[in-house]
Motif scaffolding. Structure first.
Motif, short mmCIF file in Angstrom:
data_model
loop_
_atom_site.label_atom_id
_atom_site.label_comp_id
_atom_site.label_asym_id
_atom_site.label_seq_id
_atom_site.Cartn_x
_atom_site.Cartn_y
_atom_site.Cartn_z
N MET A 1 0.84 -1.21 0.00
CA MET A 1 0.00 0.00 0.00
C MET A 1 0.87 1.26 0.00
O MET A 1 0.62 2.22 -0.74
CB MET A 1 -0.91 0.00 1.22
CG MET A 1 -2.11 -0.93 1.12
SD MET A 1 -3.05 -0.93 2.66
CE MET A 1 -3.55 0.80 2.74
N SER A 2 1.91 1.23 0.83
CA SER A 2 2.84 2.37 0.87
C SER A 2 3.59 2.49 -0.46
O SER A 2 3.79 3.60 -0.97
CB SER A 2 3.82 2.18 2.03
OG SER A 2 4.80 3.18 2.02
N LYS A 3 3.97 1.35 -1.03
CA LYS A 3 4.72 1.36 -2.28
C LYS A 3 3.88 1.91 -3.42
O LYS A 3 4.39 2.64 -4.29
CB LYS A 3 5.18 -0.06 -2.61
CG LYS A 3 6.11 -0.13 -3.82
CD LYS A 3 6.62 -1.55 -4.03
CE LYS A 3 7.55 -1.62 -5.24
NZ LYS A 3 8.05 -3.00 -5.47
N VAL A 4 2.60 1.59 -3.45
CA VAL A 4 1.72 2.10 -4.51
C VAL A 4 1.70 3.63 -4.49
O VAL A 4 1.83 4.29 -5.53
CB VAL A 4 0.29 1.54 -4.34
CG1 VAL A 4 -0.70 2.33 -5.20
CG2 VAL A 4 0.25 0.07 -4.74
N LYS A 5 1.57 4.20 -3.31
CA LYS A 5 1.53 5.67 -3.21
C LYS A 5 2.86 6.29 -3.61
O LYS A 5 2.91 7.27 -4.35
CB LYS A 5 1.17 6.07 -1.78
CG LYS A 5 -0.25 5.68 -1.36
CD LYS A 5 -0.52 6.10 0.06
CE LYS A 5 -1.93 5.70 0.50
NZ LYS A 5 -2.20 6.06 1.90
N ASN A 6 3.95 5.70 -3.11
CA ASN A 6 5.26 6.28 -3.38
C ASN A 6 5.68 6.12 -4.84
O ASN A 6 6.29 7.02 -5.42
CB ASN A 6 6.31 5.65 -2.46
CG ASN A 6 6.13 6.07 -1.01
OD1 ASN A 6 5.69 7.18 -0.74
ND2 ASN A 6 6.46 5.19 -0.09
N ILE A 7 5.34 4.98 -5.44
CA ILE A 7 5.72 4.77 -6.84
C ILE A 7 4.92 5.69 -7.75
O ILE A 7 5.41 6.12 -8.81
CB ILE A 7 5.56 3.29 -7.24
CG1 ILE A 7 6.41 2.96 -8.47
CG2 ILE A 7 4.11 2.95 -7.52
CD1 ILE A 7 7.86 2.96 -8.23
#
Length: 485
Positions: A407-413
């Motif tokens: 979930m964090s990776k989706v936002k950051n990417i």
């Protein structure tokens, strides 16, 4: 007198049975550990945001989640031919046979047989002396040697008085169901692998296009530098630098071509087939918008993720194994029976009822002294059920962390992709400006080279960002339990 003897016999049998029960029933108890990981699972993946339990992408069928028809075709092929999946299906068949085997133990075992034999007893033995003075029929002595011919049915049955056999069957059923969930987990992983490799292949295709465009750009820059050298506006050093950059770019092109070949074969391996071209459309890759993923709430992972359900069923099976191992300390009751025909000559077998023979035996037996093997089996089963609990808790924890990280990776990417897009646009503009200045002898060749290299790197990274953006969505879809429905 007979009544008194029968009464004494019954009392002795009852006393023996009670002693067996009392001695055997001192069975150890299974280890009990509180399942704190499951009980304390957080209410949300992100404590700063509330998730909607009614929206969970993990329940979406994969054919609705993936819209690229070429990718859908690849997944369908993999589901038919993938060797790991086919191996898992055979594990299900093995587990199913285990259930049938345990179920069969609940029923009596019946067998039919025939036999023939010959016996000669010594004359000076009780049996031989008795046969010598016995007439089989009036005026007809007992044959010597004595034959024996028989045909009949044999049956044996362990009475499941402690429900030990039923417990073993329930354990086998739980293990069978866990293999089914294991198959679902393999399906989910397989679909994720095919999709991730497909997006990586499309990214390599686009990177190959970029490097080919860069090669053309370097060729034009080299031509300009040669013209400027002839006009004494540039030196031989500039020409050689552009030549070196062009050779480097061409080498990078062949590297990417090799990566494309290897990636195609990775996909072919997942599809269970020999190398062949992967049908795909690369033109719309950079404009592809990843589907929106809804996470639901963490407790839904317990019902959606096949690996969690598999671990839960294995935990159930291991607990039943402990229960069955504990019941090995109890006495067992077995009944055996024989019914058939028996005579010393084959022609006498048809004489009824004289040739009819039967036998009925009931046996109550339990361990009294040497229980080391039973204790060892129980301790092994008990340790395995504790191990299964830890495995279950680890699976739950890893599943939660997978979703939280992704979930964090989706936002950051997404943010990374937006910034890389801005960087690429700015560098594209700087290339045009640098080339114009170089043609007018107002910029050094190093400025042109550096701008071109920076623009190439930014475009390559932008393509990788798009691939990671799409793959991350696939990964979170799988982590939520999607892909096997």
């Amino acid at each position: 007198m007979n009544m008194m003897e029968n009464s004494k016999t019954k009392n002795i049998i009852t006393a023996i049975a009670l002693s067996l029960v009392l001695v055997s029933c001192k069975a150890p108890m299974a280890t009990v550990i509180k399942d704190e990981v499951k009980e304390n699972i957080p209410q949300n993946f992100n404590q700063e945001e509330q998730q909607d339990a009614n929206n969970n992408s993990g329940t979406t069928p994969w054919r609705q989640f993936f819209t690229d028809p070429n990718l859908v075709t690849l997944i369908e092929t993999a589901l038919k031919n993938n060797q790991e999946l086919l191996i898992t299906l055979q594990e299900i068949e093995i587990a199913k046979s285990g259930v049938l085997a345990k179920k069969g133990r609940l029923s009596p075992t019946v067998s039919a047989g025939v036999g023939a034999g010959l016996k000669k007893s010594g004359r000076y033995t009780s049996e031989g002396a008795g046969d010598a003075t016995t007439e089989i029929e009036p005026g007809k002595e007992m044959p010597d040697p004595l034959g024996n011919f028989e045909a009949g049915l044999n049956a044996s049955w362990e009475i499941d008085i402690w429900k030990k056999l039923r417990t073993e069957k329930e354990s086998a059923v739980a293990h069978y169901l866990s293999t089914v969930e294991g198959k679902n987990f393999v399906l989910s992983n397989l679909i994720e692998e095919v999709a991730d490799n497909y997006y990586e292949l499309l990214a390599l295709d686009n990177q190959l296009d970029i490097i080919q465009q860069y090669i053309k750009l370097q060729q034009r820059a080299l031509e300009i530098s040669k013209i400027q050298k002839e006009a004494a506006a540039a030196t031989e050093l500039a020409v050689k630098k552009f030549e070196a950059e062009l050779a480097k770019s061409k080498a990078a092109e062949y590297t990417i071509r090799q990566q494309i070949t290897e990636k195609e074969n990775e996909i072919n391996a997942l599809l269970g087939r020999y190398p062949q071209p992967i049908v795909r459309t690369k033109e719309n890759f950079m404009s592809t918008i990843p589907p929106t993923v809804y996470t639901g709430i963490p407790s839904q992972l317990l019902a959606n993720r096949p690996d969690i359900k598999q671990a839960e069923l294995e935990l159930k099976a291991s607990k039943l194994d402990v229960e069955a191992a504990r019941k090995e300390f109890y006495p067992s009751l077995e009944i055996s029976a024989t019914l058939g025909l028996e005579a010393f000559k084959p022609s006498y077998l048809v004489k009824m009822p004289e040739s009819i023979a039967y036998n009925l035996v009931g046996e109550l037996a339990g361990p009294l002294i040497n229980k080391s093997a039973i204790k060892a089996n129980f301790q092994t089963a008990d340790a395995k059920q504790v191990q299964a609990l830890y495995e279950y808790d680890k699976t739950i924890l890893n599943a939660y962390l997978d979703v939280a990280n992704l979930m964090s990776k989706v936002k950051n990417i997404d943010q990374y992709y937006q910034l890389k897009s801005q960087e690429t646009k700015a560098l594209d503009q700087s290339i045009d400006i640098a080339n114009q200045l170089f043609r007018n002898s107002r910029a050094d060749y190093l400025e042109v080279l550096l701008n071109q290299r920076d623009a190439l790197d930014a475009k390559m990274e932008l393509i990788e960002a798009k691939q990671k953006q799409l793959s991350t969505v696939v990964d979170i879809y799988k982590s939520l339990g999607g892909g096997w429905k």
